[in-house]
Design an enzyme around this catalytic site. Sequence first.
Site, PDB file in Angstrom:
ATOM      1  N   GLY A 115     -47.373  62.990 -42.006  1.00 33.20           N
ATOM      2  CA  GLY A 115     -46.163  62.405 -41.412  1.00 33.20           C
ATOM      3  C   GLY A 115     -46.002  62.801 -39.953  1.00 33.20           C
ATOM      4  O   GLY A 115     -46.965  63.185 -39.296  1.00 33.20           O
ATOM      5  N   ALA A 116     -44.758  62.692 -39.441  1.00 35.55           N
ATOM      6  CA  ALA A 116     -44.500  62.861 -37.995  1.00 35.55           C
ATOM      7  C   ALA A 116     -45.468  61.960 -37.234  1.00 35.55           C
ATOM      8  O   ALA A 116     -46.196  62.396 -36.338  1.00 35.55           O
ATOM      9  CB  ALA A 116     -44.632  64.324 -37.569  1.00 35.55           C
TER      10      ALA A 116
ATOM     11  N   HIS B  75     -52.093  58.309 -35.489  1.00 35.67           N
ATOM     12  CA  HIS B  75     -52.058  57.891 -36.899  1.00 35.67           C
ATOM     13  C   HIS B  75     -52.105  56.366 -37.013  1.00 35.67           C
ATOM     14  O   HIS B  75     -52.776  55.823 -37.882  1.00 35.67           O
ATOM     15  CB  HIS B  75     -50.762  58.379 -37.566  1.00 35.67           C
TER      16      HIS B  75
ATOM     17  N   GLY C 228     -59.213  61.248 -38.752  1.00 38.72           N
ATOM     18  CA  GLY C 228     -59.348  61.345 -37.302  1.00 38.72           C
ATOM     19  C   GLY C 228     -60.329  62.439 -36.927  1.00 38.72           C
ATOM     20  O   GLY C 228     -60.347  63.513 -37.540  1.00 38.72           O
ATOM     21  N   ARG C 229     -61.127  62.171 -35.898  1.00 43.29           N
ATOM     22  CA  ARG C 229     -62.066  63.202 -35.441  1.00 43.29           C
ATOM     23  C   ARG C 229     -61.383  64.251 -34.577  1.00 43.29           C
ATOM     24  O   ARG C 229     -62.020  65.188 -34.112  1.00 43.29           O
ATOM     25  CB  ARG C 229     -63.230  62.549 -34.690  1.00 43.29           C
TER      26      ARG C 229
ATOM     27  N   MET D  85     -53.290  63.257 -28.955  1.00 42.33           N
ATOM     28  CA  MET D  85     -52.018  63.114 -29.668  1.00 42.33           C
ATOM     29  C   MET D  85     -52.004  64.041 -30.875  1.00 42.33           C
ATOM     30  O   MET D  85     -53.008  64.204 -31.563  1.00 42.33           O
ATOM     31  CB  MET D  85     -51.844  61.669 -30.125  1.00 42.33           C
ATOM     32  N   SER D  86     -50.834  64.639 -31.115  1.00 38.70           N
ATOM     33  CA  SER D  86     -50.686  65.549 -32.249  1.00 38.70           C
ATOM     34  C   SER D  86     -49.220  65.639 -32.622  1.00 38.70           C
ATOM     35  O   SER D  86     -48.349  65.622 -31.737  1.00 38.70           O
ATOM     36  CB  SER D  86     -51.199  66.942 -31.868  1.00 38.70           C
ATOM     37  N   SER D  87     -48.960  65.748 -33.907  1.00 42.92           N
ATOM     38  CA  SER D  87     -47.566  65.949 -34.349  1.00 42.92           C
ATOM     39  C   SER D  87     -47.011  67.228 -33.754  1.00 42.92           C
ATOM     40  O   SER D  87     -45.807  67.354 -33.546  1.00 42.92           O
ATOM     41  CB  SER D  87     -47.514  66.027 -35.877  1.00 42.92           C
ATOM     42  N   ARG D  88     -47.892  68.201 -33.488  1.00 49.02           N
ATOM     43  CA  ARG D  88     -47.413  69.496 -32.965  1.00 49.02           C
ATOM     44  C   ARG D  88     -47.076  69.436 -31.475  1.00 49.02           C
ATOM     45  O   ARG D  88     -46.460  70.358 -30.959  1.00 49.02           O
ATOM     46  CB  ARG D  88     -48.445  70.595 -33.239  1.00 49.02           C
TER      47      ARG D  88
HETATM   48  P1  AMP Z   1     -52.100  64.964 -39.753  1.00 50.19           P
HETATM   49  O1  AMP Z   1     -50.864  64.172 -40.044  1.00 50.19           O
HETATM   50  O2  AMP Z   1     -52.001  65.772 -38.512  1.00 50.19           O
HETATM   51  O3  AMP Z   1     -52.604  65.720 -40.952  1.00 50.19           O
HETATM   52  O4  AMP Z   1     -53.209  63.887 -39.423  1.00 50.19           O
HETATM   53  C1  AMP Z   1     -53.508  62.845 -40.320  1.00 50.19           C
HETATM   54  C2  AMP Z   1     -54.774  62.162 -39.879  1.00 50.19           C
HETATM   55  O5  AMP Z   1     -54.582  61.635 -38.566  1.00 50.19           O
HETATM   56  C3  AMP Z   1     -55.959  63.121 -39.796  1.00 50.19           C
HETATM   57  O6  AMP Z   1     -57.124  62.457 -40.254  1.00 50.19           O
HETATM   58  C4  AMP Z   1     -56.028  63.426 -38.328  1.00 50.19           C
HETATM   59  O7  AMP Z   1     -57.314  63.790 -37.891  1.00 50.19           O
HETATM   60  C5  AMP Z   1     -55.619  62.094 -37.736  1.00 50.19           C
HETATM   61  N1  AMP Z   1     -55.148  62.270 -36.360  1.00 50.19           N
HETATM   62  C6  AMP Z   1     -54.121  63.046 -35.935  1.00 50.19           C
HETATM   63  N2  AMP Z   1     -54.030  62.997 -34.590  1.00 50.19           N
HETATM   64  C7  AMP Z   1     -55.018  62.169 -34.170  1.00 50.19           C
HETATM   65  C8  AMP Z   1     -55.462  61.709 -32.889  1.00 50.19           C
HETATM   66  N3  AMP Z   1     -54.869  62.093 -31.758  1.00 50.19           N
HETATM   67  N4  AMP Z   1     -56.514  60.864 -32.843  1.00 50.19           N
HETATM   68  C9  AMP Z   1     -57.144  60.474 -33.977  1.00 50.19           C
HETATM   69  N5  AMP Z   1     -56.776  60.874 -35.191  1.00 50.19           N
HETATM   70  C10 AMP Z   1     -55.740  61.709 -35.306  1.00 50.19           C
END
Ligand code: AMP
Length: 296
Positions: free
Chosen positions: A37-38, A43, A153-154, A190-193
């Site tokens: 989420g977030a 995503h 995501g990589r 990009m990152s939720s954090r």
């Molecule tokens: P998360 O919600 O952070 O667990 O991420 C869920 C999925 O989204 C995971 O496969 C992550 O690698 C992918 N993801 C998160 N941020 C990015 C990003 N900036 N670019 C590509 N994939 C992402």
Amino acid sequence: MGLQATPRVLDRVVDLRRACDGARLNGGRVAFVPTMGALHAGHLALVTEAKRRAPFVVVSIFVNPIQFGPREDFGAYPRDLGADLAALSPWGVDAVFAPPAEELYAQDESTRVRVGSLSDPLCGAVRPGHFEGVATVVAKLFAVVGECVAIFGRKDYQQWLVVRRMVRDLLWPVEVVGHPIVRESDGVAMSSRNRYLSAGERLRARALVQGLDAAVHAYDSGERRARRLESIARGPIERAASSIDYVEARDPETLAAIEGIIGPGGALLAIACRIGGTRLIDNVVLGEDPPPLSPR
Ligand code: AMP
């Protein structure tokens, strides 16, 4: 793109299993995007890729308690299902799986999935048990969704490798796709954090991509010494980060350490560090990815 309805939300394992079985019976393939989420544009790029690959798209939203360490941000992790559903609305998602923790973890649950060797270095060394938590929850989610193409995501490169290896070793009928990193306009991954960062910290966060960019340019100009490329990447990060977990070049398939010269297969150059109290990760594959600040 027309406005579409809020996706259907399922919170029970039986309901998601039935929905995925139904989609396959109708002749369709299922594409699956697991998330915590977030949601942000990274995503949503995974969702777009899912949509491209299958007519029936499932997104899971679950903050998985067992992949967080005792001093990590599980409690503080941003949760806003309403905002996530609104973000997903335009993308034609067929089902969102947002279960309560009890739905995935019985009170007396005692099973863990451990993927050897790939889980040990990098984030595995700094976050003991993290990849066991990831592999276990992804195994559960795959058991519910069933045969599918799953998009990861990589940005979480090591996680992608761990999931790929688990699927291969356990014979899951899942195709695992690794999507390239989606970046902000200034290059920051990009990152939720990222939402934890103050304005000043957000500026300092550019150091990660600056370090990676400098290393890609050096690699593309012929530098092949792993330690030298690590130290080029470290330069900007040392100036900006509060602490560094690692800046390491490793084999992009096995994550084995690279002693001297990077071979023809290139190298994963991976970073984890703290900007203020926020832990950020980023990476490039030398020999494969373009420089992240000036993509070819
Ligand atoms: P998360 O919600 O952070 O667990 O991420 C869920 C999925 O989204 C995971 O496969 C992550 O690698 C992918 N993801 C998160 N941020 C990015 C990003 N900036 N670019 C590509 N994939 C992402």
